[in-house]
Design an enzyme around this catalytic site. Structure first.
Site, PDB file in Angstrom:
ATOM      1  N   ASP A 256       0.809  -1.220   0.000  1.00 41.42           N
ATOM      2  CA  ASP A 256       0.000   0.000   0.000  1.00 41.42           C
ATOM      3  C   ASP A 256       0.848   1.278   0.000  1.00 41.42           C
ATOM      4  O   ASP A 256       2.000   1.260   0.406  1.00 41.42           O
ATOM      5  CB  ASP A 256      -0.867   0.047   1.271  1.00 41.42           C
ATOM      6  N   ASP A 257       0.186   2.349  -0.398  1.00 46.05           N
ATOM      7  CA  ASP A 257       0.663   3.739  -0.216  1.00 46.05           C
ATOM      8  C   ASP A 257       1.735   4.195  -1.204  1.00 46.05           C
ATOM      9  O   ASP A 257       2.150   5.334  -1.165  1.00 46.05           O
ATOM     10  CB  ASP A 257       1.188   3.996   1.208  1.00 46.05           C
ATOM     11  N   HIS A 307      -5.994   2.964  -4.113  1.00 44.69           N
ATOM     12  CA  HIS A 307      -5.892   3.267  -2.671  1.00 44.69           C
ATOM     13  C   HIS A 307      -6.243   4.737  -2.436  1.00 44.69           C
ATOM     14  O   HIS A 307      -5.791   5.328  -1.475  1.00 44.69           O
ATOM     15  CB  HIS A 307      -4.483   2.938  -2.179  1.00 44.69           C
ATOM     16  N   HIS A 311      -5.223   9.614   0.338  1.00 44.81           N
ATOM     17  CA  HIS A 311      -5.171   8.826   1.571  1.00 44.81           C
ATOM     18  C   HIS A 311      -5.971   9.421   2.720  1.00 44.81           C
ATOM     19  O   HIS A 311      -5.556   9.397   3.882  1.00 44.81           O
ATOM     20  CB  HIS A 311      -3.710   8.611   2.007  1.00 44.81           C
ATOM     21  N   HIS A 399       3.705  -2.324   3.004  1.00 43.08           N
ATOM     22  CA  HIS A 399       3.775  -0.982   2.417  1.00 43.08           C
ATOM     23  C   HIS A 399       5.088  -0.832   1.647  1.00 43.08           C
ATOM     24  O   HIS A 399       6.142  -1.134   2.209  1.00 43.08           O
ATOM     25  CB  HIS A 399       3.694   0.078   3.524  1.00 43.08           C
TER      26      HIS A 399
HETATM   27 ZN    ZN Z   1      -2.607   3.267   3.146  1.00 46.12          ZN
END
Ligand code: ZN
Length: 435
Positions: A256-257, A307, A311, A399
Protein backbone atom coordinates in the site's frame (compact mmCIF):
# COMPACT_ATOMS: atom_id res chain seq x y z
CA UNK A 1 -23.74 22.82 -5.47
CA UNK A 2 -20.68 20.93 -6.50
CA UNK A 3 -17.50 22.85 -6.67
CA UNK A 4 -14.20 21.36 -5.88
CA UNK A 5 -10.61 22.41 -5.73
CA UNK A 6 -9.33 19.12 -7.01
CA UNK A 7 -10.76 19.66 -10.47
CA UNK A 8 -7.38 20.47 -11.93
CA UNK A 9 -6.59 16.84 -12.45
CA UNK A 10 -4.53 15.33 -15.18
CA UNK A 11 -6.83 14.12 -17.92
CA UNK A 12 -3.76 12.55 -19.47
CA UNK A 13 -0.19 12.16 -18.44
CA UNK A 14 2.19 14.56 -20.02
CA UNK A 15 5.82 15.34 -20.29
CA UNK A 16 6.74 18.91 -19.75
CA UNK A 17 9.55 20.09 -21.91
CA UNK A 18 11.01 23.19 -20.43
CA UNK A 19 13.31 25.55 -22.20
CA UNK A 20 15.49 28.33 -20.93
CA UNK A 21 18.44 28.14 -18.63
CA UNK A 22 17.87 27.46 -14.98
CA UNK A 23 18.85 29.89 -12.25
CA UNK A 24 18.97 27.32 -9.49
CA UNK A 25 18.62 23.59 -9.71
CA UNK A 26 15.47 22.09 -8.26
CA UNK A 27 13.84 18.74 -8.69
CA UNK A 28 11.39 18.59 -11.58
CA UNK A 29 8.92 15.84 -12.38
CA UNK A 30 6.78 14.71 -15.27
CA UNK A 31 3.58 14.99 -13.30
CA UNK A 32 1.27 17.82 -14.39
CA UNK A 33 -0.02 18.28 -10.83
CA UNK A 34 3.33 17.90 -9.13
CA UNK A 35 5.81 19.48 -11.49
CA UNK A 36 8.44 20.13 -8.90
CA UNK A 37 9.81 18.47 -5.76
CA UNK A 38 10.49 14.98 -4.52
CA UNK A 39 7.47 13.63 -2.62
CA UNK A 40 8.07 13.03 1.06
CA UNK A 41 5.51 10.74 2.67
CA UNK A 42 4.76 10.10 6.32
CA UNK A 43 1.99 7.88 7.63
CA UNK A 44 0.87 6.92 11.08
CA UNK A 45 -1.85 4.93 12.74
CA UNK A 46 -2.68 5.29 16.44
CA UNK A 47 -5.51 4.10 18.69
CA UNK A 48 -7.65 7.20 18.15
CA UNK A 49 -6.03 9.04 15.29
CA UNK A 50 -4.38 8.57 11.91
CA UNK A 51 -2.26 10.81 9.74
CA UNK A 52 -1.04 10.83 6.18
CA UNK A 53 1.30 13.59 5.10
CA UNK A 54 2.62 14.14 1.61
CA UNK A 55 4.70 17.22 0.85
CA UNK A 56 7.38 18.19 -1.66
CA UNK A 57 11.09 18.62 -1.15
CA UNK A 58 12.26 20.98 -3.85
CA UNK A 59 15.95 21.30 -3.03
CA UNK A 60 15.54 25.02 -2.26
CA UNK A 61 16.22 25.26 1.47
CA UNK A 62 14.22 28.38 2.22
CA UNK A 63 11.15 26.99 0.48
CA UNK A 64 11.55 23.50 1.95
CA UNK A 65 11.88 24.88 5.46
CA UNK A 66 8.70 26.91 5.04
CA UNK A 67 6.80 23.87 3.75
CA UNK A 68 8.02 21.74 6.66
CA UNK A 69 7.12 24.44 9.16
CA UNK A 70 3.55 24.63 7.86
CA UNK A 71 3.16 20.84 7.83
CA UNK A 72 4.77 20.27 11.24
CA UNK A 73 2.95 23.15 12.96
CA UNK A 74 -0.34 21.74 11.68
CA UNK A 75 0.59 18.27 12.89
CA UNK A 76 1.59 19.54 16.33
CA UNK A 77 -1.64 21.49 16.68
CA UNK A 78 -3.58 18.38 15.63
CA UNK A 79 -1.79 16.27 18.27
CA UNK A 80 -2.64 18.83 20.94
CA UNK A 81 -6.27 19.03 19.89
CA UNK A 82 -6.63 15.25 19.88
CA UNK A 83 -4.92 14.52 23.20
CA UNK A 84 -8.24 13.92 24.92
CA UNK A 85 -9.99 12.56 21.83
CA UNK A 86 -11.25 9.03 22.47
CA UNK A 87 -14.08 8.60 19.94
CA UNK A 88 -14.42 5.38 17.97
CA UNK A 89 -14.10 7.22 14.68
CA UNK A 90 -10.44 8.02 14.35
CA UNK A 91 -9.37 11.66 14.16
CA UNK A 92 -7.33 12.44 11.07
CA UNK A 93 -4.64 14.81 9.81
CA UNK A 94 -4.03 14.69 6.07
CA UNK A 95 -1.76 16.78 3.89
CA UNK A 96 -1.39 16.48 0.13
CA UNK A 97 0.12 18.88 -2.36
CA UNK A 98 0.33 20.15 -5.88
CA UNK A 99 3.32 21.98 -7.31
CA UNK A 100 3.74 24.06 -10.43
CA UNK A 101 6.44 25.74 -12.45
CA UNK A 102 5.48 28.86 -14.32
CA UNK A 103 8.89 28.66 -15.92
CA UNK A 104 12.41 28.03 -14.67
CA UNK A 105 12.11 30.95 -12.27
CA UNK A 106 8.77 30.76 -10.45
CA UNK A 107 7.70 27.76 -8.34
CA UNK A 108 4.28 27.44 -6.71
CA UNK A 109 3.29 24.98 -4.01
CA UNK A 110 -0.27 24.31 -2.94
CA UNK A 111 -0.72 22.41 0.31
CA UNK A 112 -4.14 20.87 0.97
CA UNK A 113 -4.56 20.43 4.68
CA UNK A 114 -7.48 18.35 5.87
CA UNK A 115 -8.32 17.77 9.50
CA UNK A 116 -11.15 15.67 10.83
CA UNK A 117 -11.62 15.61 14.59
CA UNK A 118 -15.20 16.29 15.71
CA UNK A 119 -15.78 18.26 12.50
CA UNK A 120 -14.00 18.35 9.16
CA UNK A 121 -11.82 21.31 8.37
CA UNK A 122 -10.00 21.88 5.11
CA UNK A 123 -7.71 24.62 4.01
CA UNK A 124 -5.40 25.43 1.14
CA UNK A 125 -2.05 27.11 1.73
CA UNK A 126 -0.06 28.39 -1.21
CA UNK A 127 3.58 29.43 -1.51
CA UNK A 128 4.91 31.19 -4.58
CA UNK A 129 8.68 31.40 -4.81
CA UNK A 130 10.99 33.38 -7.08
CA UNK A 131 14.07 31.19 -7.43
CA UNK A 132 16.05 33.94 -9.17
CA UNK A 133 15.70 36.46 -6.38
CA UNK A 134 15.34 33.82 -3.64
CA UNK A 135 12.16 35.20 -2.10
CA UNK A 136 8.52 34.43 -1.53
CA UNK A 137 6.07 36.40 -3.60
CA UNK A 138 2.70 37.84 -2.77
CA UNK A 139 0.28 39.18 -5.32
CA UNK A 140 1.50 42.75 -5.01
CA UNK A 141 5.01 41.56 -5.96
CA UNK A 142 3.86 40.43 -9.40
CA UNK A 143 1.03 42.89 -10.11
CA UNK A 144 0.79 46.63 -10.58
CA UNK A 145 -1.89 49.26 -11.09
CA UNK A 146 -5.41 48.69 -9.85
CA UNK A 147 -5.16 44.91 -10.07
CA UNK A 148 -7.39 44.37 -7.02
CA UNK A 149 -10.38 46.11 -8.60
CA UNK A 150 -9.74 44.20 -11.80
CA UNK A 151 -9.63 40.91 -9.88
CA UNK A 152 -12.75 41.74 -7.93
CA UNK A 153 -14.63 42.43 -11.16
CA UNK A 154 -13.25 39.29 -12.76
CA UNK A 155 -14.22 37.13 -9.77
CA UNK A 156 -17.77 38.48 -9.70
CA UNK A 157 -18.23 37.85 -13.41
CA UNK A 158 -16.47 34.46 -13.28
CA UNK A 159 -18.65 33.01 -10.52
CA UNK A 160 -21.90 34.71 -11.60
CA UNK A 161 -21.54 32.98 -14.93
CA UNK A 162 -20.91 29.59 -13.32
CA UNK A 163 -23.05 29.68 -10.19
CA UNK A 164 -25.64 32.45 -10.70
CA UNK A 165 -27.89 31.42 -7.81
CA UNK A 166 -25.21 31.25 -5.15
CA UNK A 167 -23.65 34.63 -5.90
CA UNK A 168 -26.29 36.76 -4.15
CA UNK A 169 -25.13 35.85 -0.68
CA UNK A 170 -23.59 38.53 1.53
CA UNK A 171 -20.39 36.55 1.90
CA UNK A 172 -19.91 36.43 -1.83
CA UNK A 173 -19.93 40.23 -2.05
CA UNK A 174 -17.63 40.54 0.93
CA UNK A 175 -15.03 38.02 -0.18
CA UNK A 176 -14.84 39.19 -3.78
CA UNK A 177 -14.24 42.80 -2.73
CA UNK A 178 -10.95 44.36 -3.89
CA UNK A 179 -8.91 43.43 -0.81
CA UNK A 180 -5.45 41.86 -0.97
CA UNK A 181 -6.35 39.10 1.53
CA UNK A 182 -9.26 37.91 -0.65
CA UNK A 183 -6.81 36.98 -3.39
CA UNK A 184 -3.85 35.94 -1.30
CA UNK A 185 -4.08 32.24 -2.07
CA UNK A 186 -2.86 31.55 -5.62
CA UNK A 187 -0.44 29.58 -7.77
CA UNK A 188 1.31 30.42 -11.03
CA UNK A 189 0.92 27.80 -13.74
CA UNK A 190 2.50 27.91 -17.21
CA UNK A 191 -0.12 30.10 -18.79
CA UNK A 192 -2.49 31.08 -16.01
CA UNK A 193 -2.87 32.18 -12.44
CA UNK A 194 -5.22 30.18 -10.24
CA UNK A 195 -6.85 31.68 -7.14
CA UNK A 196 -8.26 29.57 -4.33
CA UNK A 197 -11.13 30.50 -2.04
CA UNK A 198 -11.59 28.58 1.19
CA UNK A 199 -14.88 26.86 2.10
CA UNK A 200 -17.43 29.07 3.91
CA UNK A 201 -16.05 32.13 2.16
CA UNK A 202 -17.55 32.77 -1.27
CA UNK A 203 -19.65 29.64 -0.98
CA UNK A 204 -20.12 26.73 1.39
CA UNK A 205 -17.59 24.72 -0.57
CA UNK A 206 -14.12 25.65 -1.68
CA UNK A 207 -13.84 27.36 -5.06
CA UNK A 208 -11.14 28.34 -7.51
CA UNK A 209 -10.80 30.84 -10.35
CA UNK A 210 -8.38 30.66 -13.27
CA UNK A 211 -7.24 33.69 -15.22
CA UNK A 212 -5.03 33.41 -18.28
CA UNK A 213 -1.97 35.66 -18.09
CA UNK A 214 -2.87 36.98 -21.52
CA UNK A 215 -6.24 38.19 -20.17
CA UNK A 216 -4.57 39.95 -17.26
CA UNK A 217 -1.44 41.30 -18.93
CA UNK A 218 -2.23 44.95 -18.17
CA UNK A 219 -1.66 44.27 -14.48
CA UNK A 220 1.09 41.65 -14.52
CA UNK A 221 4.78 42.34 -14.18
CA UNK A 222 5.95 39.31 -16.11
CA UNK A 223 5.41 38.34 -19.70
CA UNK A 224 2.85 35.60 -20.39
CA UNK A 225 5.40 33.21 -21.85
CA UNK A 226 4.34 29.63 -22.40
CA UNK A 227 7.05 27.08 -22.78
CA UNK A 228 5.39 23.73 -22.28
CA UNK A 229 4.85 20.95 -24.74
CA UNK A 230 2.62 18.00 -23.97
CA UNK A 231 3.47 14.49 -25.04
CA UNK A 232 0.65 12.13 -24.11
CA UNK A 233 1.27 8.51 -23.30
CA UNK A 234 -0.19 6.11 -25.80
CA UNK A 235 1.64 2.91 -25.15
CA UNK A 236 -0.69 -0.06 -25.13
CA UNK A 237 0.08 -2.59 -22.47
CA UNK A 238 -0.41 -6.32 -22.65
CA UNK A 239 -1.03 -7.80 -19.28
CA UNK A 240 1.13 -10.77 -18.39
CA UNK A 241 -1.04 -13.16 -16.42
CA UNK A 242 0.66 -16.06 -14.67
CA UNK A 243 -1.30 -19.34 -14.40
CA UNK A 244 -2.72 -20.28 -11.00
CA UNK A 245 -3.23 -23.85 -9.79
CA UNK A 246 -6.56 -23.82 -7.90
CA UNK A 247 -5.62 -26.97 -5.99
CA UNK A 248 -2.51 -25.55 -4.40
CA UNK A 249 -2.43 -23.07 -1.50
CA UNK A 250 -2.01 -19.40 -2.38
CA UNK A 251 -1.61 -16.01 -0.75
CA UNK A 252 -1.76 -12.46 -2.04
CA UNK A 253 0.98 -10.06 -1.03
CA UNK A 254 -0.23 -6.47 -1.11
CA UNK A 255 1.75 -3.24 -0.94
CA UNK A 256 0.00 0.00 0.00
CA UNK A 257 0.66 3.74 -0.22
CA UNK A 258 3.25 3.71 -3.02
CA UNK A 259 4.65 3.59 -5.51
CA UNK A 260 7.82 5.00 -4.04
CA UNK A 261 10.79 5.69 -6.29
CA UNK A 262 13.21 3.91 -3.97
CA UNK A 263 11.55 0.74 -2.79
CA UNK A 264 8.84 -0.30 -5.23
CA UNK A 265 11.38 -1.25 -7.89
CA UNK A 266 13.20 -3.49 -5.39
CA UNK A 267 9.98 -5.31 -4.60
CA UNK A 268 9.23 -5.68 -8.31
CA UNK A 269 12.73 -7.12 -8.80
CA UNK A 270 12.14 -9.71 -6.08
CA UNK A 271 8.75 -10.67 -7.55
CA UNK A 272 10.20 -11.01 -11.04
CA UNK A 273 13.19 -13.09 -9.90
CA UNK A 274 10.82 -15.56 -8.25
CA UNK A 275 8.15 -15.48 -10.94
CA UNK A 276 5.66 -14.25 -8.34
CA UNK A 277 2.82 -11.71 -8.49
CA UNK A 278 1.54 -9.16 -5.98
CA UNK A 279 -0.97 -6.33 -5.79
CA UNK A 280 0.05 -2.70 -5.41
CA UNK A 281 -2.58 -0.41 -3.90
CA UNK A 282 -1.31 2.89 -5.20
CA UNK A 283 -2.13 6.45 -4.23
CA UNK A 284 -3.12 8.58 -7.19
CA UNK A 285 -0.81 11.35 -6.09
CA UNK A 286 2.17 8.96 -6.14
CA UNK A 287 1.10 7.05 -9.23
CA UNK A 288 1.25 10.19 -11.34
CA UNK A 289 4.90 10.53 -10.40
CA UNK A 290 5.83 7.00 -11.37
CA UNK A 291 4.19 5.97 -14.67
CA UNK A 292 7.20 3.75 -15.44
CA UNK A 293 6.69 1.75 -12.22
CA UNK A 294 2.97 1.32 -12.89
CA UNK A 295 3.64 0.08 -16.38
CA UNK A 296 6.25 -2.31 -15.06
CA UNK A 297 3.79 -3.68 -12.49
CA UNK A 298 1.30 -4.54 -15.21
CA UNK A 299 3.87 -5.86 -17.69
CA UNK A 300 5.28 -8.22 -15.07
CA UNK A 301 1.93 -9.72 -14.13
CA UNK A 302 1.10 -7.76 -11.00
CA UNK A 303 -2.17 -6.10 -10.17
CA UNK A 304 -2.70 -2.40 -9.48
CA UNK A 305 -5.38 -1.52 -6.95
CA UNK A 306 -6.91 1.84 -6.06
CA UNK A 307 -5.89 3.27 -2.67
CA UNK A 308 -7.51 6.70 -3.34
CA UNK A 309 -5.87 9.93 -4.33
CA UNK A 310 -4.68 11.50 -1.10
CA UNK A 311 -5.17 8.83 1.57
CA UNK A 312 -8.03 10.41 3.48
CA UNK A 313 -10.19 8.30 5.78
CA UNK A 314 -13.11 7.86 3.39
CA UNK A 315 -15.65 7.39 6.17
CA UNK A 316 -15.16 11.06 7.20
CA UNK A 317 -15.99 12.36 3.71
CA UNK A 318 -19.24 13.17 1.92
CA UNK A 319 -20.37 10.90 -0.92
CA UNK A 320 -19.00 13.42 -3.43
CA UNK A 321 -15.71 13.54 -1.55
CA UNK A 322 -15.40 9.74 -1.61
CA UNK A 323 -16.25 9.58 -5.30
CA UNK A 324 -13.67 12.20 -6.11
CA UNK A 325 -10.89 10.41 -4.18
CA UNK A 326 -11.67 7.12 -5.96
CA UNK A 327 -12.28 8.48 -9.44
CA UNK A 328 -9.12 10.55 -9.65
CA UNK A 329 -6.93 7.53 -8.94
CA UNK A 330 -8.96 5.24 -11.16
CA UNK A 331 -8.55 7.62 -14.11
CA UNK A 332 -4.89 8.12 -13.35
CA UNK A 333 -4.24 4.35 -13.35
CA UNK A 334 -6.19 4.01 -16.58
CA UNK A 335 -4.27 6.82 -18.26
CA UNK A 336 -0.96 5.16 -17.48
CA UNK A 337 -1.80 1.47 -17.92
CA UNK A 338 -4.97 1.47 -20.05
CA UNK A 339 -6.51 -0.78 -17.40
CA UNK A 340 -9.06 0.15 -14.75
CA UNK A 341 -8.33 -1.13 -11.25
CA UNK A 342 -10.57 -4.04 -10.19
CA UNK A 343 -9.86 -3.72 -6.48
CA UNK A 344 -10.04 -0.83 -4.04
CA UNK A 345 -8.53 -0.70 -0.59
CA UNK A 346 -9.80 2.23 1.48
CA UNK A 347 -7.06 3.98 3.50
CA UNK A 348 -6.73 2.59 7.04
CA UNK A 349 -9.18 -0.14 5.93
CA UNK A 350 -11.98 2.18 7.00
CA UNK A 351 -15.19 1.58 5.06
CA UNK A 352 -18.98 1.83 5.25
CA UNK A 353 -21.90 1.29 2.87
CA UNK A 354 -21.26 4.56 1.04
CA UNK A 355 -17.64 3.59 0.38
CA UNK A 356 -18.74 0.24 -1.03
CA UNK A 357 -21.34 1.97 -3.22
CA UNK A 358 -18.85 4.53 -4.48
CA UNK A 359 -16.32 1.80 -5.32
CA UNK A 360 -18.61 1.02 -8.24
CA UNK A 361 -17.32 -2.06 -10.08
CA UNK A 362 -14.19 -2.42 -7.99
CA UNK A 363 -14.13 -4.93 -5.17
CA UNK A 364 -13.46 -3.41 -1.74
CA UNK A 365 -10.60 -5.32 -0.19
CA UNK A 366 -8.95 -5.19 3.22
CA UNK A 367 -6.49 -7.82 4.54
CA UNK A 368 -6.26 -10.88 6.77
CA UNK A 369 -2.61 -10.72 7.83
CA UNK A 370 -1.20 -7.39 8.99
CA UNK A 371 2.60 -7.32 9.01
CA UNK A 372 2.65 -3.93 10.82
CA UNK A 373 5.71 -3.13 8.74
CA UNK A 374 5.02 0.61 9.00
CA UNK A 375 5.53 0.34 12.77
CA UNK A 376 8.36 -2.15 13.05
CA UNK A 377 10.86 -1.07 10.43
CA UNK A 378 12.75 -4.31 10.81
CA UNK A 379 12.80 -6.88 7.99
CA UNK A 380 13.40 -9.81 10.37
CA UNK A 381 10.34 -9.04 12.53
CA UNK A 382 8.17 -8.53 9.44
CA UNK A 383 9.29 -11.80 7.81
CA UNK A 384 8.70 -13.72 11.06
CA UNK A 385 5.22 -12.27 11.37
CA UNK A 386 4.36 -13.45 7.86
CA UNK A 387 5.81 -16.94 8.13
CA UNK A 388 4.43 -17.62 11.60
CA UNK A 389 0.79 -16.84 10.83
CA UNK A 390 0.36 -17.37 7.10
CA UNK A 391 -2.36 -19.68 5.81
CA UNK A 392 -3.99 -20.51 2.50
CA UNK A 393 -6.07 -17.62 1.14
CA UNK A 394 -4.40 -14.88 3.16
CA UNK A 395 -4.18 -11.31 1.96
CA UNK A 396 -0.99 -9.91 3.46
CA UNK A 397 -0.69 -6.18 4.16
CA UNK A 398 2.64 -4.43 3.59
CA UNK A 399 3.77 -0.98 2.42
CA UNK A 400 6.26 -0.22 -0.36
CA UNK A 401 7.46 2.87 1.47
CA UNK A 402 10.26 1.49 3.60
CA UNK A 403 13.63 -0.15 3.00
CA UNK A 404 12.81 -2.74 5.65
CA UNK A 405 9.59 -3.70 3.86
CA UNK A 406 11.38 -4.14 0.53
CA UNK A 407 14.00 -6.27 2.27
CA UNK A 408 11.31 -8.31 4.05
CA UNK A 409 9.52 -8.91 0.73
CA UNK A 410 12.73 -10.13 -0.90
CA UNK A 411 13.17 -12.69 1.90
CA UNK A 412 9.52 -13.69 2.33
CA UNK A 413 8.71 -14.25 -1.35
CA UNK A 414 10.99 -17.30 -1.93
CA UNK A 415 10.29 -18.57 1.63
CA UNK A 416 6.54 -18.57 1.02
CA UNK A 417 7.06 -20.41 -2.25
CA UNK A 418 9.23 -23.01 -0.46
CA UNK A 419 6.34 -23.50 1.95
CA UNK A 420 4.17 -24.37 -1.06
CA UNK A 421 2.26 -21.08 -1.48
CA UNK A 422 1.61 -19.59 -4.89
CA UNK A 423 1.96 -15.82 -4.84
CA UNK A 424 -1.03 -14.44 -6.71
CA UNK A 425 -2.81 -11.12 -7.15
CA UNK A 426 -5.85 -10.23 -5.06
CA UNK A 427 -8.19 -10.63 -8.04
CA UNK A 428 -6.71 -14.04 -8.85
CA UNK A 429 -7.19 -15.07 -5.23
CA UNK A 430 -10.85 -14.03 -5.25
CA UNK A 431 -11.54 -15.65 -8.60
CA UNK A 432 -9.81 -18.95 -7.81
CA UNK A 433 -11.18 -19.27 -4.32
CA UNK A 434 -14.65 -18.10 -5.38
CA UNK A 435 -14.63 -15.60 -2.55
ZN1 ZN B 1 -2.61 3.27 3.15
Amino acid sequence: MKMKLKKIVCPFLCLMLLCGCSHVSFKKKNNPNQEVGESIQEMGFRDHSVYSILYPKTGIDELDNMIKTIVNDGHKAFDEKTQAYKEKRKAEYNVSYESYLKDERYLSIRLDIYESIYDNHEEVKTLVYDSKESRFLSLKDICHGDYLHALSKQAQAYFKERFPKECDQKNFQLYTSPAEENFASFVLKKDRIVFYFAPKRLFDNAASMEIMYSDFKDYLDFSPETTSAYVPYDQVLNENVKPVDPNKPMVALTFDDGPSPKYTARILDALKENNASATFFVLGSNAQNAPDLLQRMVLEGNEIGNHTYSHKQLTTLSKEGIEEEIKETKECIYTITHTYPQVLRPPYGSKNDTVVKCADDARVVTWSLDTRDWKDRDAKIVVERILKDVKDGDIILMHDLYASSAQAAAIAIPKLQEMGFQLVTVSQLYETKGM
